[in-house]
Write a protein that holds these residues in place. Structure first.
Motif, mmCIF file in Angstrom:
data_model
loop_
_atom_site.group_PDB
_atom_site.id
_atom_site.type_symbol
_atom_site.label_atom_id
_atom_site.label_comp_id
_atom_site.label_asym_id
_atom_site.label_seq_id
_atom_site.Cartn_x
_atom_site.Cartn_y
_atom_site.Cartn_z
ATOM 1 N N MET A 284 0.714 -1.217 0.057
ATOM 2 C CA MET A 284 0.065 0.037 -0.068
ATOM 3 C C MET A 284 0.899 1.340 -0.021
ATOM 4 S SD MET A 284 -3.091 0.980 0.051
ATOM 5 C CE MET A 284 -4.340 2.355 0.382
ATOM 6 N N PRO A 285 0.661 2.155 -0.947
ATOM 7 C CA PRO A 285 1.572 3.266 -1.238
ATOM 8 C C PRO A 285 1.275 4.344 0.241
ATOM 9 C CG PRO A 285 -0.085 3.451 -2.729
ATOM 10 C CD PRO A 285 -0.207 2.088 -2.096
ATOM 11 N N LEU A 286 0.331 4.272 0.642
ATOM 12 C CA LEU A 286 -0.168 5.210 1.633
ATOM 13 C C LEU A 286 -0.074 4.506 2.931
ATOM 14 C CD1 LEU A 286 -1.340 8.215 1.943
ATOM 15 C CD2 LEU A 286 -3.574 7.189 1.853
ATOM 16 N N SER A 287 0.406 5.169 4.185
ATOM 17 C CA SER A 287 0.372 4.675 5.301
ATOM 18 C C SER A 287 0.250 5.482 6.338
ATOM 19 C CB SER A 287 1.706 3.508 5.317
ATOM 20 O OG SER A 287 2.892 4.493 5.269
ATOM 21 N N ILE A 288 -0.002 5.344 7.597
ATOM 22 C CA ILE A 288 -0.058 6.135 8.578
ATOM 23 C C ILE A 288 0.911 5.619 9.938
ATOM 24 C CG2 ILE A 288 -1.546 7.012 10.578
ATOM 25 C CD1 ILE A 288 -3.904 6.279 8.807
ATOM 26 N N HIS A 289 1.685 6.373 10.492
ATOM 27 C CA HIS A 289 2.613 6.309 11.337
ATOM 28 C C HIS A 289 2.531 7.362 12.633
ATOM 29 C CE1 HIS A 289 4.894 3.795 8.500
ATOM 30 N NE2 HIS A 289 4.363 4.733 7.866
ATOM 31 N N LEU A 290 2.155 6.478 13.699
ATOM 32 C CA LEU A 290 1.793 7.249 14.962
ATOM 33 C C LEU A 290 3.336 7.205 15.978
ATOM 34 C CD1 LEU A 290 -1.234 5.957 16.349
ATOM 35 C CD2 LEU A 290 -1.075 8.074 14.894
ATOM 36 N N ASN A 291 3.603 8.633 16.298
ATOM 37 C CA ASN A 291 4.905 8.573 17.152
ATOM 38 C C ASN A 291 4.541 8.123 18.479
ATOM 39 O OD1 ASN A 291 5.952 10.048 14.919
ATOM 40 N ND2 ASN A 291 5.332 12.011 15.625
ATOM 41 N N ASN A 292 3.192 8.227 19.100
ATOM 42 C CA ASN A 292 3.088 7.686 20.504
ATOM 43 C C ASN A 292 2.053 6.580 20.310
ATOM 44 O OD1 ASN A 292 0.996 9.587 19.467
ATOM 45 N ND2 ASN A 292 0.706 10.493 21.294
ATOM 46 N N GLU A 293 2.211 5.533 19.631
ATOM 47 C CA GLU A 293 1.197 4.594 19.561
ATOM 48 C C GLU A 293 1.073 3.931 20.745
ATOM 49 O OE1 GLU A 293 0.069 0.884 16.633
ATOM 50 O OE2 GLU A 293 2.099 2.119 16.315
ATOM 51 N N LYS A 294 0.024 3.622 21.310
ATOM 52 C CA LYS A 294 -0.278 2.789 22.709
ATOM 53 C C LYS A 294 -1.657 2.198 22.459
ATOM 54 C CE LYS A 294 -0.694 5.802 26.062
ATOM 55 N NZ LYS A 294 -1.049 6.998 26.958
ATOM 56 N N ARG A 295 -1.597 0.892 23.595
ATOM 57 C CA ARG A 295 -2.463 0.236 23.453
ATOM 58 C C ARG A 295 -3.956 0.970 23.565
ATOM 59 N NH1 ARG A 295 0.565 -1.622 27.691
ATOM 60 N NH2 ARG A 295 -1.242 -1.563 29.272
ATOM 61 N N TRP A 296 -4.069 1.804 24.311
ATOM 62 C CA TRP A 296 -5.469 2.879 24.648
ATOM 63 C C TRP A 296 -4.991 4.055 24.928
ATOM 64 C CZ3 TRP A 296 -4.632 4.847 29.200
ATOM 65 C CH2 TRP A 296 -3.889 4.122 30.121
ATOM 66 N N TYR A 297 -5.966 4.942 24.626
ATOM 67 C CA TYR A 297 -5.633 6.403 24.649
ATOM 68 C C TYR A 297 -6.981 6.982 25.641
ATOM 69 C CZ TYR A 297 -2.684 6.406 20.758
ATOM 70 O OH TYR A 297 -1.505 5.798 19.987
ATOM 71 N N SER A 298 -6.773 7.965 26.260
ATOM 72 C CA SER A 298 -7.824 8.655 27.224
ATOM 73 C C SER A 298 -7.981 10.032 26.729
ATOM 74 C CB SER A 298 -7.222 8.509 28.387
ATOM 75 O OG SER A 298 -6.098 9.234 28.801
ATOM 76 N N GLY A 299 -9.043 10.687 27.205
ATOM 77 C CA GLY A 299 -9.412 11.855 26.947
ATOM 78 C C GLY A 299 -8.144 13.028 27.422
ATOM 79 N N GLY A 300 -8.066 14.187 26.279
ATOM 80 C CA GLY A 300 -7.159 15.048 26.470
ATOM 81 C C GLY A 300 -5.702 14.481 25.955
ATOM 82 N N GLU A 301 -5.409 13.563 25.480
ATOM 83 C CA GLU A 301 -4.199 13.151 25.309
ATOM 84 C C GLU A 301 -3.916 13.462 23.611
ATOM 85 O OE1 GLU A 301 -2.255 9.168 26.062
ATOM 86 O OE2 GLU A 301 -3.951 8.705 26.772
ATOM 87 N N THR A 302 -2.675 13.802 23.299
ATOM 88 C CA THR A 302 -2.577 14.334 21.893
ATOM 89 C C THR A 302 -1.954 12.946 21.309
ATOM 90 O OG1 THR A 302 -1.867 16.263 22.737
ATOM 91 C CG2 THR A 302 -1.144 15.760 20.435
ATOM 92 N N ILE A 303 -2.607 12.671 20.048
ATOM 93 C CA ILE A 303 -2.053 11.787 18.822
ATOM 94 C C ILE A 303 -1.253 12.649 17.827
ATOM 95 C CG2 ILE A 303 -3.128 10.070 17.346
ATOM 96 C CD1 ILE A 303 -5.518 9.863 19.203
ATOM 97 N N ASN A 304 -0.056 12.137 17.881
ATOM 98 C CA ASN A 304 0.665 13.005 16.560
ATOM 99 C C ASN A 304 1.416 12.040 15.683
ATOM 100 O OD1 ASN A 304 3.465 12.660 17.958
ATOM 101 N ND2 ASN A 304 2.330 13.627 19.511
ATOM 102 N N GLY A 305 1.732 12.021 14.678
ATOM 103 C CA GLY A 305 2.124 11.172 13.622
ATOM 104 C C GLY A 305 2.513 11.789 12.294
ATOM 105 N N HIS A 306 2.619 11.095 11.341
ATOM 106 C CA HIS A 306 2.670 11.458 9.906
ATOM 107 C C HIS A 306 1.967 10.392 9.094
ATOM 108 C CE1 HIS A 306 6.609 9.059 10.519
ATOM 109 N NE2 HIS A 306 6.288 8.541 9.223
ATOM 110 N N VAL A 307 1.669 11.041 8.056
ATOM 111 C CA VAL A 307 1.033 10.337 6.782
ATOM 112 C C VAL A 307 2.226 10.039 5.616
ATOM 113 C CG1 VAL A 307 -0.374 10.337 4.853
ATOM 114 C CG2 VAL A 307 -1.251 11.059 7.121
ATOM 115 N N LYS A 308 2.385 8.859 5.357
ATOM 116 C CA LYS A 308 3.534 8.489 4.272
ATOM 117 C C LYS A 308 3.087 8.211 2.924
ATOM 118 C CE LYS A 308 7.754 6.009 3.826
ATOM 119 N NZ LYS A 308 8.909 5.242 4.488
ATOM 120 N N PHE A 309 3.517 8.746 1.950
ATOM 121 C CA PHE A 309 2.749 8.260 0.460
ATOM 122 C C PHE A 309 4.118 8.135 -0.362
ATOM 123 C CE2 PHE A 309 0.969 10.028 -3.727
ATOM 124 C CZ PHE A 309 0.328 8.664 -3.600
#
Length: 409
Positions: free
Chosen positions: A1-26
């Motif tokens: 797949m030429p399009l992918s999503i990568h998270l810098n802070n990937e976790k088992r679970w997230y809670s309210g107020g947490e920041t999700i950051n990463g990058h999209v790679k094409f």
């Protein structure tokens, strides 16, 4: 797949107020015409309610979808231009909300228990279940996802945007439990009681008659006499209204004599003969009104906690049921929640049988609601994040219902 999503802070679970950051790679292998590249972060619920009919009868399905929140970022806007071959990366960041970001009652959903349609009610956890009974079959899903999309150039002013490439990453959301330290003494803050007063009338309450059985003549006399000795006692059942996942449910039985309402001078023996405790979990779903109508359904499932008979245990004062009969543990259960079209709730039920002066009385309790909350508290999450920042991973929680890896599709 030429399009992918990568998270810098990937976790088992997230809670309210947490920041999700990463990058999209094409990875663009050849010059490609496109309209734009965007990434979205969405929370939504889906419900399917089906009537249960005979095997030969057709059964219509009623469905509903609700958007809990929706955020979007346009990473690159080419407006029909051509992207040259190469590898491209675009950063993004989103914040996980703690509450539903929706119009509330204006969304068309009525405020009808056990569902909620008020503005900004708490964001429900990730959830997926299929259940049913003799009346209804339910399929329920609450999902949170990050989706990247490369769209084709639009044709005409009213052209519909269509995807050239699409990639989805599912995230798990788990609301944190209230911080017990900040909310005070949790054992008293979340405790409720049910009580009942019992009156025993029998000639066996007299000291000289204790320990023997009534003759047939005495039984007949007891039925017609209005001047029998009497004794009163109160039974109180205490239970929590907030229970953490996979934790022990603290329950107490208190038996107190009421000598001022009794005609006897000595307290007779009160014996606990049998008891049963169980939990009823209710999964509820509703479908939006449509041309074929609207439909809702509730499915109850019984979870046994404790059942014992022939106990013959003298009781007076406070009895800790966990100490007397072993831990009362609910096991791995989904946490309680309520939103527009889905709900999961719990209620505790109990039954006790006492014997006093040859007579048996039942102390029956139903529909004692309580909430199941996450085992992780807010202060634990702060410590875990601090530990991760120092290079140490947070401790693994085997009881967590969201400890599965993210899936892509």
């Amino acid at each position: 797949m030429p399009l992918s999503i990568h998270l810098n802070n990937e976790k088992r679970w997230y809670s309210g107020g947490e920041t999700i950051n990463g990058h999209v790679k094409f990875q663009c292998t050849q010059a490609t015409a496109m309209d734009d590249i965007r990434v979205s972060f969405t929370g939504r619920t889906k419900a399917k309610v089906q009537k249960v009919k005979g095997s030969a009868a057709p059964s219509a399905s009623y469905r509903s979808k609700c958007v809990l929140f929706e955020k979007e970022r346009i990473l690159s806007h080419l407006n029909g231009g051509t992207l040259d071959p190469g590898t491209y990366e675009w950063p993004f960041d989103f914040s996980f909300p703690a509450h539903v970001q929706s119009p509330g009652s204006s969304s068309g959903w009525s405020e009808k228990p056990p569902f909620r349609s008020d503005v900004n009610h708490p964001l429900p956890p990730s959830f997926a279940v299929e259940t049913g009974d003799s009346l209804r079959n339910l399929e329920c899903v609450i999902e949170y996802r990050v989706q990247a999309e490369v769209s084709k150039p639009q044709r005409g002013l009213l052209g519909k945007r269509s995807a050239l490439f699409k990639e989805t990453l599912h995230l798990r959301y788990l609301p944190l439990a209230p911080n017990a330290e900040k909310s005070g003494d949790q054992s008293t803050l979340y405790e409720q009681q049910r009580e009942e007063v019992f009156e025993i009338r029998s000639i066996l309450l007299l000291p000289e008659n204790r320990g023997r059985s009534l003759t047939f003549q005495e039984r007949v006399q007891s039925w017609v006499s209005a001047k029998l000795p009497r004794f009163s006692f109160k039974a109180t059942f205490s239970y929590p209204t907030c229970v953490k996942q996979a934790s022990t449910i603290p329950c107490f039985l208190d038996v107190l004599p009421f000598m001022e309402d009794s005609s006897v001078s000595q307290t007779p023996g009160i014996v606990l003969q049998s008891l049963s405790l169980w939990v009823v979990s209710e999964t509820a779903a509703r479908a939006a009104p449509s041309l074929i109508g609207a439909l809702s359904g509730q499915v109850d499932e019984k979870i046994d906690l404790l059942s014992q008979s022939h106990i013959a245990m003298p009781v007076m004062g406070t009895l800790d049921l966990s100490q007397a009969f072993g831990p009362l543990r609910l096991g791995r259960s989904d946490i309680s929640f309520s939103t527009f079209n889905l709900s999961r709730s719990y209620r505790l039920c109990a039954s006790f049988v006492f014997e006093c002066a040859g007579k048996s009385v039942g102390f029956n309790l139903t529909d004692m609601p309580f909430d199941v909350v996450a085992k992780i508290e807010a202060n634990w999450e702060e410590e875990a994040q601090s530990s991760c920042a120092q290079g140490s991973p947070p401790p693994y929680d085997p009881a967590s219902s969201v400890s599965t890896p993210n899936d892509k599709r």
